[in-house]
Design a protein around this motif. Sequence first.
Motif, mmCIF file in Angstrom:
data_model
loop_
_atom_site.group_PDB
_atom_site.id
_atom_site.type_symbol
_atom_site.label_atom_id
_atom_site.label_comp_id
_atom_site.label_asym_id
_atom_site.label_seq_id
_atom_site.Cartn_x
_atom_site.Cartn_y
_atom_site.Cartn_z
ATOM 1 N N ILE A 61 1.121 -1.351 0.152
ATOM 2 C CA ILE A 61 0.085 -0.155 0.259
ATOM 3 C C ILE A 61 1.324 1.208 -0.098
ATOM 4 O O ILE A 61 1.278 1.639 0.916
ATOM 5 N N GLN A 62 1.210 1.891 -1.341
ATOM 6 C CA GLN A 62 1.832 3.681 -0.902
ATOM 7 C C GLN A 62 1.418 4.554 -1.936
ATOM 8 O O GLN A 62 0.352 3.985 -2.943
ATOM 9 N N GLY A 63 1.286 5.238 -1.412
ATOM 10 C CA GLY A 63 1.114 7.127 -2.326
ATOM 11 C C GLY A 63 0.447 7.541 -0.843
ATOM 12 O O GLY A 63 0.606 7.628 -0.358
ATOM 13 N N GLU A 64 0.025 9.077 -1.532
ATOM 14 C CA GLU A 64 -0.008 10.549 -0.459
ATOM 15 C C GLU A 64 -1.223 10.205 0.313
ATOM 16 O O GLU A 64 -0.992 10.761 1.211
ATOM 17 N N ASN A 65 -1.878 9.094 0.113
ATOM 18 C CA ASN A 65 -3.385 9.198 1.164
ATOM 19 C C ASN A 65 -3.263 8.019 2.127
ATOM 20 O O ASN A 65 -4.036 8.148 2.553
ATOM 21 N N ILE A 66 -1.830 7.377 1.668
ATOM 22 C CA ILE A 66 -1.957 6.453 3.312
ATOM 23 C C ILE A 66 -2.257 6.641 4.392
ATOM 24 O O ILE A 66 -1.740 7.934 4.847
ATOM 25 N N SER A 67 -3.028 5.721 5.005
ATOM 26 C CA SER A 67 -2.984 6.168 6.391
ATOM 27 C C SER A 67 -2.864 4.875 7.402
ATOM 28 O O SER A 67 -4.223 3.474 7.072
ATOM 29 N N LEU A 68 -2.371 5.023 9.081
ATOM 30 C CA LEU A 68 -2.956 3.569 9.752
ATOM 31 C C LEU A 68 -4.038 3.832 9.689
ATOM 32 O O LEU A 68 -4.102 2.810 10.555
ATOM 33 N N ASP A 69 -5.183 4.559 10.364
ATOM 34 C CA ASP A 69 -5.934 4.749 10.965
ATOM 35 C C ASP A 69 -6.998 3.471 9.754
ATOM 36 O O ASP A 69 -8.160 2.703 10.056
ATOM 37 N N TYR A 70 -6.369 4.010 8.047
ATOM 38 C CA TYR A 70 -7.471 2.981 7.263
ATOM 39 C C TYR A 70 -7.171 1.335 7.234
ATOM 40 O O TYR A 70 -7.509 0.342 7.580
#
Length: 281
Positions: free
Chosen positions: A258-267
Motif C-alpha cells: 500500500i503506497q501513495g499520498e493518502n496512506i493512513s494507519l487508520d485505514y
Amino acid sequence: MAEAHLKLYRETDMDIIKIMQDYMYPIEGEIHCAEDWYNIKIKGTDSEEFQKLSAVIKKIREEVKDEVLIFQTMFGPFKAASIAFGDDVLMKYSKEAPEAVAYGIGVLAEGLEKWAKGYLEAGADGIYYSAQFGEEGRFTKEQWETLVKPFDVQILHVAEKEEGKYNILHICGEPEYKFKTHVDWFTDYPGDLVNWSVKDNAYSLEQGRDSFKRAVLGGLNNKGNILNGPKEEIEKEVEAVLRRFGEKGIMIGADCTIQGENISLDYIKTAVYAAHKYKRQ
C-alpha cells in the motif's frame, strides 16, 4: 526502522509483523559482457549491510517477545540482479547468454540462502518472499523454469525445512508488465500462505485456494479503499471478501504494498478491526 515497524503494529493491531526494509543487496561486480556474470558476488552475513537488517529483527523481537509472528521481506536473486545491474541488462543477457546468467544468479542464490537462514536465527519466524519474473511477456515457461524457479525454491527451502518457521509467498509483478504475472506457474512453490494481485491478474482468491491448496492472503485492492477510504467502504470490502470466501484458510490483506499520498494507519486499522469483528459475529 524498528520503531517504525512497531508503531505500525501497535496502532493497527495487525496479526503479523512484516518487516519491509527497502534496500539494495550488496552485490559486487559489474556487467559489461556475458563473461562478467561468472565474476559477481554478494556479501555474506558478516557484512555491515546484513548486520543492520539483522539488528532490526532483533530489536523488534525484544519488544514483542512471542506475541506475534515476524516475517522478513526478501527479494529473489533475479530481482537483486535487476536492482544491481538494471532490468534491461538482466533481460538482454538472459536471452543472449542464459548459461552465464544462471551461473551468476546461482552465486547470488547461495548468498541469499545464507541471508534467509541468518534472518531466522536473528528472530524472524519466517520469510515474506517476493517472487517475481513470472510476468506475462518476460519469459516463456520453459525459460522461467530454468532460469528463475530453481533459485527461488532454493531460498524458500530454508524456512520450509526448519521446524516452526514459515514462508509467505508473494507473487509480484512489475509496472512495465502491467503487474500481470502467471500466477499458476507458482502453485508448487513452498509457502504456507500465498498472496498475489487479484485485481491485476483477474485471478480470484477462490481460484488460488483451488490451485495452491493452502491458505491465502489478500482480498483488498491496494490502490483502492484501503488507500483512499472512506472507512465505511473498507469495512464493506472486508466483509464482502469474508462472506464470499468464508472464514477459514484466509488472512485479510492487500494485493501488494500500500503506497501513495493518502496512506493512513487508520485505514489499515479499520480493515483489521473489520476482519476481527466479522469473525466475532
